[in-house]
Write a protein that holds these residues in place. Structure first.
Motif, PDB file in Angstrom:
ATOM      1  N   GLU A   1      53.767  42.748  28.930  1.00 47.92           N
ATOM      2  CA  GLU A   1      54.338  43.773  29.812  1.00 47.92           C
ATOM      3  C   GLU A   1      54.396  43.295  31.266  1.00 47.92           C
ATOM      4  O   GLU A   1      54.626  44.094  32.166  1.00 47.92           O
ATOM      5  CB  GLU A   1      53.514  45.060  29.719  1.00 47.92           C
ATOM      6  CG  GLU A   1      53.643  45.781  28.400  1.00 47.92           C
ATOM      7  CD  GLU A   1      55.014  46.393  28.188  1.00 47.92           C
ATOM      8  OE1 GLU A   1      55.678  46.774  29.169  1.00 47.92           O
ATOM      9  OE2 GLU A   1      55.426  46.473  27.017  1.00 47.92           O
TER      10      GLU A   1
ATOM     11  N   THR B   1      49.443  51.323  23.871  1.00 49.81           N
ATOM     12  CA  THR B   1      49.944  51.387  22.497  1.00 49.81           C
ATOM     13  C   THR B   1      49.874  50.012  21.839  1.00 49.81           C
ATOM     14  O   THR B   1      49.462  49.881  20.682  1.00 49.81           O
ATOM     15  CB  THR B   1      51.391  51.923  22.477  1.00 49.81           C
ATOM     16  OG1 THR B   1      51.381  53.259  23.008  1.00 49.81           O
ATOM     17  CG2 THR B   1      51.962  51.937  21.076  1.00 49.81           C
TER      18      THR B   1
ATOM     19  N   SER C   1      51.221  53.320  29.388  1.00 45.82           N
ATOM     20  CA  SER C   1      51.316  53.885  28.047  1.00 45.82           C
ATOM     21  C   SER C   1      51.753  52.832  27.024  1.00 45.82           C
ATOM     22  O   SER C   1      51.178  52.732  25.928  1.00 45.82           O
ATOM     23  CB  SER C   1      52.301  55.055  28.059  1.00 45.82           C
ATOM     24  OG  SER C   1      52.375  55.646  26.798  1.00 45.82           O
ATOM     25  N   ARG C   2      52.745  52.009  27.395  1.00 45.29           N
ATOM     26  CA  ARG C   2      53.223  50.959  26.482  1.00 45.29           C
ATOM     27  C   ARG C   2      52.131  49.938  26.182  1.00 45.29           C
ATOM     28  O   ARG C   2      51.939  49.540  25.035  1.00 45.29           O
ATOM     29  CB  ARG C   2      54.446  50.241  27.070  1.00 45.29           C
ATOM     30  CG  ARG C   2      55.747  50.946  26.886  1.00 45.29           C
ATOM     31  CD  ARG C   2      56.939  50.058  27.202  1.00 45.29           C
ATOM     32  NE  ARG C   2      56.829  49.311  28.445  1.00 45.29           N
ATOM     33  CZ  ARG C   2      57.210  49.764  29.632  1.00 45.29           C
ATOM     34  NH1 ARG C   2      57.715  50.971  29.751  1.00 45.29           N
ATOM     35  NH2 ARG C   2      57.090  49.005  30.698  1.00 45.29           N
TER      36      ARG C   2
ATOM     37  N   THR D   1      53.758  51.817  36.783  1.00 47.52           N
ATOM     38  CA  THR D   1      54.142  53.158  36.350  1.00 47.52           C
ATOM     39  C   THR D   1      53.281  53.622  35.177  1.00 47.52           C
ATOM     40  O   THR D   1      52.700  52.801  34.460  1.00 47.52           O
ATOM     41  CB  THR D   1      55.620  53.221  35.890  1.00 47.52           C
ATOM     42  OG1 THR D   1      55.757  52.432  34.705  1.00 47.52           O
ATOM     43  CG2 THR D   1      56.572  52.738  36.974  1.00 47.52           C
ATOM     44  N   TYR D   2      53.253  54.917  34.975  1.00 41.75           N
ATOM     45  CA  TYR D   2      52.538  55.481  33.832  1.00 41.75           C
ATOM     46  C   TYR D   2      53.169  55.001  32.524  1.00 41.75           C
ATOM     47  O   TYR D   2      52.462  54.744  31.551  1.00 41.75           O
ATOM     48  CB  TYR D   2      52.546  57.012  33.902  1.00 41.75           C
ATOM     49  CG  TYR D   2      51.832  57.633  32.733  1.00 41.75           C
ATOM     50  CD1 TYR D   2      50.441  57.672  32.700  1.00 41.75           C
ATOM     51  CD2 TYR D   2      52.537  58.154  31.655  1.00 41.75           C
ATOM     52  CE1 TYR D   2      49.767  58.222  31.622  1.00 41.75           C
ATOM     53  CE2 TYR D   2      51.872  58.704  30.571  1.00 41.75           C
ATOM     54  CZ  TYR D   2      50.494  58.737  30.560  1.00 41.75           C
ATOM     55  OH  TYR D   2      49.839  59.264  29.492  1.00 41.75           O
ATOM     56  N   ALA D   3      54.478  54.856  32.490  1.00 42.71           N
ATOM     57  CA  ALA D   3      55.166  54.387  31.281  1.00 42.71           C
ATOM     58  C   ALA D   3      54.687  52.989  30.894  1.00 42.71           C
ATOM     59  O   ALA D   3      54.480  52.702  29.708  1.00 42.71           O
ATOM     60  CB  ALA D   3      56.681  54.401  31.486  1.00 42.71           C
ATOM     61  N   THR D   4      54.491  52.118  31.863  1.00 42.84           N
ATOM     62  CA  THR D   4      53.984  50.772  31.592  1.00 42.84           C
ATOM     63  C   THR D   4      52.576  50.845  31.021  1.00 42.84           C
ATOM     64  O   THR D   4      52.257  50.161  30.039  1.00 42.84           O
ATOM     65  CB  THR D   4      53.993  49.925  32.879  1.00 42.84           C
ATOM     66  OG1 THR D   4      55.313  49.885  33.409  1.00 42.84           O
ATOM     67  CG2 THR D   4      53.515  48.508  32.619  1.00 42.84           C
TER      68      THR D   4
END
Length: 103
Positions: free
Chosen positions: A40, A75, A71-72, A66-69
């Motif tokens: 990432e 996971t 989260s990825r 970011t929060y999306a990063t």
């Protein structure tokens, strides 16, 4: 046409986020966690590792934009064989104190 440049994310938009990971203690686990984070394009700024009775606990401080990063990457880490759990840790200050004491 207007020229556009897509530069790197400014350092002011990067946040140091501690991640707690519990896993089985097995050869290659640290490398797989590092690869998941690197996939990432995330920088690791600190790591604390403790093992006991066949289990490992990692505190990995990463630099997230970011929060999306976040989260990825969580996971991806949770999908690794032998990982029991991975989540954002609450208190970066106590982790940084532990890191300084360990040095």
């Amino acid at each position: 046409l207007i020229p556009v440049s897509w530069g790197a994310v400014p350092r002011s938009n990067i946040f140091r986020v501690p991640i707690m990971i519990r896993s089985l203690d097995r050869a290659g686990m640290m490398g797989e966690i590092g690869s998941a984070i690197a996939s990432e394009n995330i920088n690791i700024s600190d790591i604390v590792l403790d093992t006991e009775s066949g289990y490992a606990q990692f505190i990995v401080v990463v630099e997230i934009d970011t929060y999306a990063t976040l989260s990825r990457v969580l996971t991806k880490i949770e999908a690794l064989e032998g990982v029991i759990e991975a989540h954002r840790s609450e208190n970066l200050n106590s982790i940084e104190v532990g890191l300084r004491e360990a040095l």
